[in-house]
Design a protein around this motif. Structure first.
Motif, short mmCIF file in Angstrom:
data_model
loop_
_atom_site.label_atom_id
_atom_site.label_comp_id
_atom_site.label_asym_id
_atom_site.label_seq_id
_atom_site.Cartn_x
_atom_site.Cartn_y
_atom_site.Cartn_z
N PHE A 78 67.05 79.59 -85.83
CA PHE A 78 66.57 78.70 -85.14
C PHE A 78 66.07 78.35 -84.06
O PHE A 78 65.65 76.91 -83.55
CB PHE A 78 68.36 78.20 -84.76
N TYR A 79 64.95 78.96 -83.86
CA TYR A 79 63.63 78.89 -83.48
C TYR A 79 62.46 78.14 -84.30
O TYR A 79 61.59 78.86 -83.70
CB TYR A 79 63.22 80.61 -82.59
N LEU A 80 63.11 76.97 -84.27
CA LEU A 80 62.32 76.51 -84.77
C LEU A 80 60.86 75.83 -84.24
O LEU A 80 59.67 76.34 -85.15
CB LEU A 80 62.61 75.10 -85.02
N VAL A 81 60.14 76.12 -82.78
CA VAL A 81 59.35 75.97 -82.57
C VAL A 81 57.63 77.13 -82.65
O VAL A 81 57.43 77.34 -82.79
CB VAL A 81 58.85 75.45 -80.86
N MET A 82 59.11 78.40 -82.83
CA MET A 82 57.91 79.47 -83.29
C MET A 82 57.75 80.10 -84.81
O MET A 82 56.94 80.24 -84.74
CB MET A 82 59.27 80.40 -83.26
N LYS A 83 58.80 79.26 -85.41
CA LYS A 83 59.17 78.93 -87.15
C LYS A 83 57.33 78.37 -87.10
O LYS A 83 56.53 78.57 -88.09
CB LYS A 83 60.07 78.77 -87.44
N ALA A 84 57.59 76.81 -86.29
CA ALA A 84 56.47 76.65 -87.27
C ALA A 84 54.57 76.77 -86.22
O ALA A 84 54.11 76.33 -87.19
CB ALA A 84 56.70 74.39 -86.64
N ALA A 241 61.56 67.91 -75.66
CA ALA A 241 61.33 68.74 -75.52
C ALA A 241 61.29 69.69 -75.28
O ALA A 241 61.82 71.65 -75.54
CB ALA A 241 59.73 68.68 -74.91
N ALA A 242 62.50 69.50 -73.67
CA ALA A 242 63.25 70.61 -73.56
C ALA A 242 64.67 71.34 -74.68
O ALA A 242 65.01 72.59 -74.54
CB ALA A 242 64.03 69.88 -72.78
N ASP A 243 65.27 70.14 -75.30
CA ASP A 243 65.77 70.23 -76.01
C ASP A 243 65.41 71.34 -77.09
O ASP A 243 66.52 72.30 -77.62
CB ASP A 243 66.61 69.04 -77.10
N GLU A 244 64.17 71.58 -77.38
CA GLU A 244 63.60 72.33 -79.16
C GLU A 244 64.23 73.50 -78.14
O GLU A 244 64.09 75.10 -78.74
CB GLU A 244 62.63 72.30 -78.72
N TYR A 245 63.62 73.93 -76.82
CA TYR A 245 64.89 75.43 -76.19
C TYR A 245 66.12 75.87 -76.19
O TYR A 245 66.28 77.36 -75.99
CB TYR A 245 62.93 75.99 -75.11
N HIS A 246 66.65 74.80 -75.63
CA HIS A 246 67.52 74.55 -75.55
C HIS A 246 68.75 75.31 -77.55
O HIS A 246 69.88 75.68 -77.05
CB HIS A 246 68.46 73.67 -74.25
N GLN A 247 68.75 74.86 -78.14
CA GLN A 247 68.99 74.85 -79.75
C GLN A 247 68.83 76.28 -79.94
O GLN A 247 69.94 76.56 -80.69
CB GLN A 247 68.51 74.24 -80.96
N ILE A 275 65.22 71.74 -68.15
CA ILE A 275 64.52 70.22 -67.99
C ILE A 275 63.44 70.04 -68.10
O ILE A 275 62.44 70.66 -68.30
CB ILE A 275 64.88 70.50 -66.04
N GLY A 276 62.82 68.54 -68.40
CA GLY A 276 61.93 68.57 -68.96
C GLY A 276 61.54 67.39 -67.62
O GLY A 276 62.72 66.30 -67.19
N GLU A 277 60.28 67.49 -67.76
CA GLU A 277 59.70 65.64 -66.91
C GLU A 277 58.47 65.72 -67.63
O GLU A 277 57.51 66.62 -67.63
CB GLU A 277 59.70 66.24 -65.37
N LEU A 285 56.47 68.50 -68.76
CA LEU A 285 56.93 69.99 -68.45
C LEU A 285 58.31 70.78 -68.35
O LEU A 285 59.47 70.14 -68.27
CB LEU A 285 56.41 70.29 -67.07
N VAL A 286 58.26 71.56 -69.41
CA VAL A 286 59.72 72.35 -69.31
C VAL A 286 59.74 73.44 -68.15
O VAL A 286 59.42 74.34 -68.65
CB VAL A 286 60.26 72.31 -70.68
N LYS A 287 61.06 73.31 -67.20
CA LYS A 287 61.57 73.93 -66.59
C LYS A 287 63.18 74.53 -67.14
O LYS A 287 64.01 73.99 -67.19
CB LYS A 287 61.89 73.48 -65.03
N ILE A 288 63.44 75.78 -67.29
CA ILE A 288 64.33 76.76 -67.53
C ILE A 288 64.50 77.24 -66.45
O ILE A 288 64.29 78.37 -65.74
CB ILE A 288 63.89 77.88 -68.68
N PHE A 289 65.88 77.23 -65.75
CA PHE A 289 66.36 77.97 -64.70
C PHE A 289 67.81 78.20 -64.66
O PHE A 289 68.13 77.53 -65.41
CB PHE A 289 65.98 76.96 -62.96
N TRP A 290 67.42 79.03 -63.78
CA TRP A 290 69.98 79.12 -63.31
C TRP A 290 69.95 79.11 -62.27
O TRP A 290 69.47 78.61 -61.49
CB TRP A 290 70.10 81.00 -63.34
N GLN A 291 71.04 77.98 -62.32
CA GLN A 291 71.44 77.47 -61.23
C GLN A 291 73.01 78.09 -60.41
O GLN A 291 74.17 77.99 -61.51
CB GLN A 291 71.52 75.87 -60.92
#
Length: 383
Positions: A78-84, A241-247, A275-277, A285-291
């Protein structure tokens, strides 16, 4: 009295034909210093946006737990970015390799990863230079052990010509020392440095990192750079872009693994934000953080057995990544005085709808290296 035989020379013969899983690593840093750095970063200021407490790039892969979590993530279908990325690399590389087939290049891999791409490069390059050296460099000795298995076994590359180096290559002094050591090792023979897997995007200042790497390049050396790309720069694309890593759950397990193994914080994946911006109008830019959305203050024990207070709303940045526009890549390479020798671009094809995302593989030379022939890079920079 005979001169004593250096231990390294004797070790090569001692390990020959030994089927035990020996792993030789040249350690370049005091690991207690790295633990102190991680601890200090986790004591950062309060922030609701992932810009205070953080795990900087390199520490995401540091230690056996994060290394295993990364291996699991890369194998997740399911990590499609890595596979591609893995599927496109072979096509891209074969269009670039004529530039480094001659001249007796050695390979220095910065951020070894799974080793699959290194295996491809080594298989091709060794046909033209059977005496070449393979020098993978990574902050994590565990990643080095895992990542070098694929090239050595898959490409049947001689162990006696492999020198894994444990080193944080984002530190300028470290790269300077590495460059000096490599120059003594190979003399004037050229080196192909590689930074693949969109590793450049994981650093807070990508320009600073690229500049650090550029300063060790000699005129005869080349840098192979692989980055994720985008043809659109808007909030909808940033969210995608953020959703790619959230999948994929495996990726969430990976980005939280450093916290799991170095603190006593209880991790729930629903507290991990993706979070993407749009960054500087030329990258996503995609930031992944624990809150801390628990509604109450949390106390987290750090590696030195002290505590950090996490107020309601506080964050710990876990990972940073980007997707680059052509404009951003041109700005970065010009700022670091790098000249594109060749560039290959492709778009992802795994989605039904048109997708603005893809990958670029660039072969770069230090400015003034003498490669002036027109290539695909000229057309890409012209857009």
């Amino acid at each position: 009295m005979a001169e004593p035989v250096p231990v390294i020379r004797k070790l090569e013969h001692a390990l020959a034909d030994d089927d035990f899983a020996w792993s030789l690593v040249l350690v370049g840093e005091d690991q207690t210093d790295k633990l102190a750095t991680l601890t200090g970063d986790l004591r950062g200021p309060f922030s609701t946006s992932g810009d205070g407490k953080q795990i900087t790039s390199g520490f995401s892969y540091w230690g056996i737990g994060p290394t295993i979590a990364w291996a699991n993530a890369t194998n997740d279908p399911f990590y499609l970015v890595m596979k591609a990325g893995a599927e496109s690399f072979l096509r891209h590389w074969r269009k670039l390799r004529p530039h480094v087939e001659n001249g007796g290049f050695h390979l220095v891999s910065l951020g070894v990863g799974t080793g699959v791409k290194d295996r491809t490069i080594l298989s091709d390059m060794r046909r033209h230079n059977p005496d070449m050296y393979y020098i993978p460099v990574d902050m994590s000795s565990e990643m080095l052990r895992m990542g070098t298995l694929e090239p050595v076994r898959g490409a049947r590359f001689p162990v006696s010509q492999v020198l894994p180096v444990q080193l944080d290559f984002s530190i300028a002094d470290n790269m300077e020392e590495l460059g000096q050591m490599l120059a003594r090792l190979v003399d004037d023979e050229p080196i192909l440095f590689t930074l693949t897997g969109n590793t450049l995007a994981n650093f807070e200042s990508d320009e600073e990192l690229l500049g650090t790497l550029t300063r060790v390049l000699r005129p005869q050396d080349r840098l192979l750079l692989e980055v994720a790309s985008t043809t659109r720069l808007d909030q909808e694309s940033a969210d995608a872009a953020a959703d790619e890593y959230h999948q994929t759950r495996a990726f969430a397990e990976f980005v939280t693994s450093t916290l799991r193994y170095n603190t006593d914080l209880k991790i729930h994946n629903d507290l991990v934000k993706f979070i993407g911006e749009v960054e500087d109008e030329d990258a996503l830019l995609v930031k992944i953080f624990w809150q801390n959305d628990t509604g109450e203050e949390i106390r987290m024990e750090l590696p030195d057995h002290t505590e950090a207070v996490l107020p309601i709303g506080d964050t710990i940045r876990l990972y940073t990544t980007r997707k680059y526009s052509t404009t951003r890549l041109k700005r970065l390479t010009e700022a670091c005085q790098l000249t594109p020798v060749e560039a290959i671009q492709s778009q992802f094809r795994y989605a039904r709808r048109p997708n603005p995302f893809g990958l670029e593989l660039l072969l770069l030379a230090p400015e003034g290296a003498g490669e002036t022939a027109r290539s695909l890079a000229d057309d890409i920079w012209a857009t």
